[in-house]
Design a protein around this motif. Structure first.
Motif, PDB file in Angstrom:
ATOM      1  N   UNK A   1    -137.759  -6.775  14.850  1.00 45.80           N
ATOM      2  CA  UNK A   1    -137.382  -6.276  16.178  1.00 45.80           C
ATOM      3  C   UNK A   1    -137.047  -4.786  16.132  1.00 45.80           C
ATOM      4  N   UNK A   2    -136.287  -4.372  15.127  1.00 48.53           N
ATOM      5  CA  UNK A   2    -135.930  -2.955  15.015  1.00 48.53           C
ATOM      6  C   UNK A   2    -137.159  -2.084  14.760  1.00 48.53           C
ATOM      7  N   UNK A   3    -138.196  -2.700  14.177  1.00 52.75           N
ATOM      8  CA  UNK A   3    -139.444  -1.962  13.933  1.00 52.75           C
ATOM      9  C   UNK A   3    -140.380  -1.992  15.138  1.00 52.75           C
ATOM     10  N   UNK A   4    -139.953  -2.632  16.221  1.00 57.13           N
ATOM     11  CA  UNK A   4    -140.751  -2.663  17.439  1.00 57.13           C
ATOM     12  C   UNK A   4    -141.559  -3.923  17.653  1.00 57.13           C
ATOM     13  N   UNK A   5    -141.440  -4.897  16.750  1.00 53.86           N
ATOM     14  CA  UNK A   5    -142.201  -6.134  16.886  1.00 53.86           C
ATOM     15  C   UNK A   5    -141.391  -7.240  17.543  1.00 53.86           C
TER      16      UNK A   5
ATOM     17  N   UNK B   1    -129.471 -15.988   1.349  1.00 52.34           N
ATOM     18  CA  UNK B   1    -130.019 -17.338   1.370  1.00 52.34           C
ATOM     19  C   UNK B   1    -131.314 -17.384   2.166  1.00 52.34           C
ATOM     20  N   UNK B   2    -132.116 -18.411   1.928  1.00 51.23           N
ATOM     21  CA  UNK B   2    -133.446 -18.500   2.535  1.00 51.23           C
ATOM     22  C   UNK B   2    -133.377 -18.525   4.056  1.00 51.23           C
ATOM     23  N   UNK B   3    -132.452 -19.304   4.628  1.00 56.31           N
ATOM     24  CA  UNK B   3    -132.407 -19.431   6.087  1.00 56.31           C
ATOM     25  C   UNK B   3    -131.822 -18.187   6.744  1.00 56.31           C
ATOM     26  N   UNK B   4    -130.820 -17.596   6.122  1.00 50.74           N
ATOM     27  CA  UNK B   4    -130.286 -16.350   6.665  1.00 50.74           C
ATOM     28  C   UNK B   4    -131.337 -15.243   6.589  1.00 50.74           C
ATOM     29  N   UNK B   5    -132.161 -15.282   5.548  1.00 50.23           N
ATOM     30  CA  UNK B   5    -133.204 -14.264   5.398  1.00 50.23           C
ATOM     31  C   UNK B   5    -134.201 -14.320   6.548  1.00 50.23           C
ATOM     32  N   UNK B   6    -134.453 -15.525   7.090  1.00 46.42           N
ATOM     33  CA  UNK B   6    -135.378 -15.642   8.222  1.00 46.42           C
ATOM     34  C   UNK B   6    -134.839 -14.875   9.421  1.00 46.42           C
ATOM     35  N   UNK B   7    -133.543 -14.994   9.675  1.00 48.97           N
ATOM     36  CA  UNK B   7    -132.945 -14.320  10.821  1.00 48.97           C
ATOM     37  C   UNK B   7    -132.896 -12.817  10.580  1.00 48.97           C
ATOM     38  N   UNK B   8    -132.561 -12.413   9.367  1.00 45.67           N
ATOM     39  CA  UNK B   8    -132.515 -10.988   9.049  1.00 45.67           C
ATOM     40  C   UNK B   8    -133.905 -10.367   9.151  1.00 45.67           C
ATOM     41  N   UNK B   9    -134.907 -11.102   8.680  1.00 47.71           N
ATOM     42  CA  UNK B   9    -136.284 -10.596   8.780  1.00 47.71           C
ATOM     43  C   UNK B   9    -136.699 -10.444  10.241  1.00 47.71           C
TER      44      UNK B   9
ATOM     45  N   UNK C   1    -128.747  -8.269  13.754  1.00 49.21           N
ATOM     46  CA  UNK C   1    -129.115  -6.863  13.545  1.00 49.21           C
ATOM     47  C   UNK C   1    -128.171  -6.105  12.613  1.00 49.21           C
ATOM     48  N   UNK C   2    -126.843  -6.304  12.692  1.00 51.97           N
ATOM     49  CA  UNK C   2    -125.967  -5.566  11.764  1.00 51.97           C
ATOM     50  C   UNK C   2    -126.250  -5.839  10.295  1.00 51.97           C
ATOM     51  N   UNK C   3    -126.795  -7.023   9.985  1.00 53.50           N
ATOM     52  CA  UNK C   3    -127.082  -7.332   8.585  1.00 53.50           C
ATOM     53  C   UNK C   3    -128.186  -6.433   8.024  1.00 53.50           C
TER      54      UNK C   3
END
Length: 393
Positions: A44-48, A31-39, A67-69
Motif C-alpha cells: 500500500x505504501x508503495x502505491x499498490x 511470524x508468518x501471519x503477521x508478515x502477510x499484514x506487514x507485506x 503501517x507503523x510496523x
C-alpha cells in the motif's frame, strides 16, 4: 503473595519468555501471519493494493494498523511482535479471571495460564505465527468484563475495535441482541465501519475486501488454506463427504449452536458464567461455519471458559470439556495424523467436541434455571446482581 504462588509465576515467566524468544529466533516480521499484514502495508505504501495478496483477509482498517510496523527494523519487529502477542494472551487471561472474580494472586491464576502456555498447542502456535487473533483473545474477555459491570457501550467499543483489526469477533453482536443492548451494538458496529470507510479512502482499491477477499472466502480459499481449516465444511470433504452436504452440516450445526447460546442467555442465573458461556457458544458456532477456521481461534474461547473453573456449575468441571482438549496436547503424536497437513482433523475434533460439550451444558442450564423475564419494550435486559445499573450501558 505466598512463596509457592510466587514460584509458580516465576515458572510461568520462564515458559512465556521461552516461547517469545524462540519465535524471535526462527521468524521474520514477527511470524508468518503477521508478515502477510506487514507485506500488505508495504504494498500500500508503495502505491499498490493490499488485496493483491489473496491471503490478506482483513478489513481496510487493518492496513493502517499495520503501517507503523513497516517503519520498524525487521530485527526489532521479530522480537517486538511475539512479545506483544504474548502480552495480549496474558492480558486476555487476566481479564477472564477478573470476569469470574478469581484473584490474580491465586495459584489457579498462575497454574491456569501455565497450562495454556505449556499444555495447549494453539497457544505456542499463535505466538509463532504472530496472528492478529491475539487481539480477539484480549478483546473478548475485556468486553465481557465491561458488560458484566453494566458498561455495554464500552464493551461494544472494545469488541468493535477488535473487529476493525480482524473481524473474528463479529458474531458477538448477537450477544448484544440477546441482551437488548442496542447502544452497545451500535458502538460495536460503528467502530469497524467508520475505521474501514476512512481507510478505504486512501486505498487504490477501496472495495477490494468485497470484490476480492469475500469471493475468495466464499469459494473456500485455496488448496493451502483448506489444508489447515478445522470447520466441518473444510474437513468433511477430505474424507469423501460431498461439499454441499458438508456445508449443510456446518450451517445446521452453527444454527443449533446459536439456539443453544440463546437458551443459555435466557437462563435465570445472572452470574459471569452466563456471559462467558453464551459468548463461547456464539463464537464456537461461528467457527463451525466460518471459512477459514484455524486451531488458534480456539484461544478466543478456551481461556474465558477455563477461568470459570472455580465457579460451581462451570462447563470446565465436566470431563467432556477436557477430553475435547486432549488432541491439542503438544508433543503427542496421533496415528495417521502425524503430518502437519492432517493437523486439521485434530483441530476439528477439538472444535466439534467443545461445541457439543458447551451446547449440552447450555441446554442443561436451561433445565436447572427458569427463563429470565422477557426484556421490556425499552429493550434493556434485566441487570444481573453483579452488573451496574442499566443506565450506564
Amino acid at each position: 503473595m505466598r512463596r509457592a504462588t510466587w514460584h509458580l509465576w516465576v515458572v510461568l515467566g520462564a515458559v512465556l519468555g521461552a516461547l517469545a524468544a524462540r519465535t524471535a529466533r526462527v521468524t521474520s516480521d514477527g511470524g508468518m501471519d503477521n508478515a502477510i499484514v506487514v507485506r500488505a502495508a508495504r504494498v500500500w505504501l508503495a502505491g499498490g493494493s493490499p488485496y493483491d495478496d489473496s491471503h490478506f483477509l482483513y478489513l481496510p482498517s487493518a492496513v493502517l494498523a499495520a503501517a507503523p510496523q513497516v517503519l520498524i527494523p525487521r530485527s526489532v519487529l521479530s522480537v517486538l511482535v511475539p512479545v506483544v502477542v504474548t502480552g495480549c494472551l496474558v492480558g486476555g487471561w487476566v481479564c477472564a479471571l477478573r470476569l469470574h472474580g478469581v484473584a490474580l494472586r491465586s495459584r489457579f491464576a498462575a497454574l491456569g495460564l501455565t497450562g495454556l502456555a505449556a499444555g495447549f498447542a494453539p497457544f505456542a502456535h499463535l505466538v509463532l505465527l504472530g496472528n492478529w487473533t491475539a487481539v480477539a483473545v484480549l478483546a473478548l474477555p475485556l468486553g465481557l468484563l465491561l458488560a458484566g459491570r453494566g458498561r455495554w457501550v464500552a464493551a461494544g467499543l472494545v469488541i468493535g475495535a477488535a473487529v476493525a483489526v480482524k473481524p473474528l469477533l463479529a458474531p458477538m453482536g448477537l450477544l448484544f441482541v440477546f441482551a437488548g443492548r442496542w447502544r452497545g451494538l451500535a458502538a460495536l458496529a460503528a467502530v469497524p465501519v467508520v475505521m474501514s470507510a476512512a481507510a478505504a479512502l486512501v486505498l487504490p482499491d477501496p472495495a477490494g475486501f468485497f470484490t476480492r477477499t469475500l469471493p475468495f472466502l466464499l469459494r473456500g480459499g485455496d488448496s493451502f488454506v483448506r489444508l489447515y481449516e478445522a470447520s466441518p465444511a473444510a474437513v468433511l470433504p477430505r474424507v469423501g463427504v460431498p461439499g454441499v452436504v458438508a456445508g449443510g452440516i456446518a450451517v445446521a450445526a452453527a444454527g443449533a449452536g446459536v439456539g443453544c447460546a440463546y437458551r443459555r442467555w435466557r437462563c435465570g442465573d445472572r452470574g459471569p458464567l452466563r456471559l462467558a458461556e453464551t459468548a463461547g457458544m456464539l463464537m464456537l458456532s461461528a467457527f463451525l461455519v466460518s471459512r477459514p477456521s484455524y486451531d488458534h481461534y480456539l484461544l478466543v474461547v478456551v481461556p474465558v471458559l477455563l477461568a470459570g473453573l472455580p465457579r460451581e456449575g462451570s462447563v470446565g468441571r465436566g470431563v467432556w470439556f477436557w477430553l475435547a482438549l486432549v488432541p491439542q496436547l503438544p508433543g503427542v503424536t496421533w496415528p495417521y495424523l502425524e503430518t502437519g497437513q492432517r493437523r486439521a482433523f485434530r483441530d476439528a475434533v477439538t472444535l466439534g467436541g467443545l461445541a457439543m460439550t458447551l451446547a449440552a451444558h447450555c441446554l442443561r442450564s436451561g433445565r436447572v434455571f427458569p427463563p429470565l423475564p422477557v426484556p421490556s419494550s425499552r429493550g434493556a435486559a434485566p441487570s444481573a446482581p453483579h452488573e451496574a445499573a442499566p443506565g450506564r450501558g
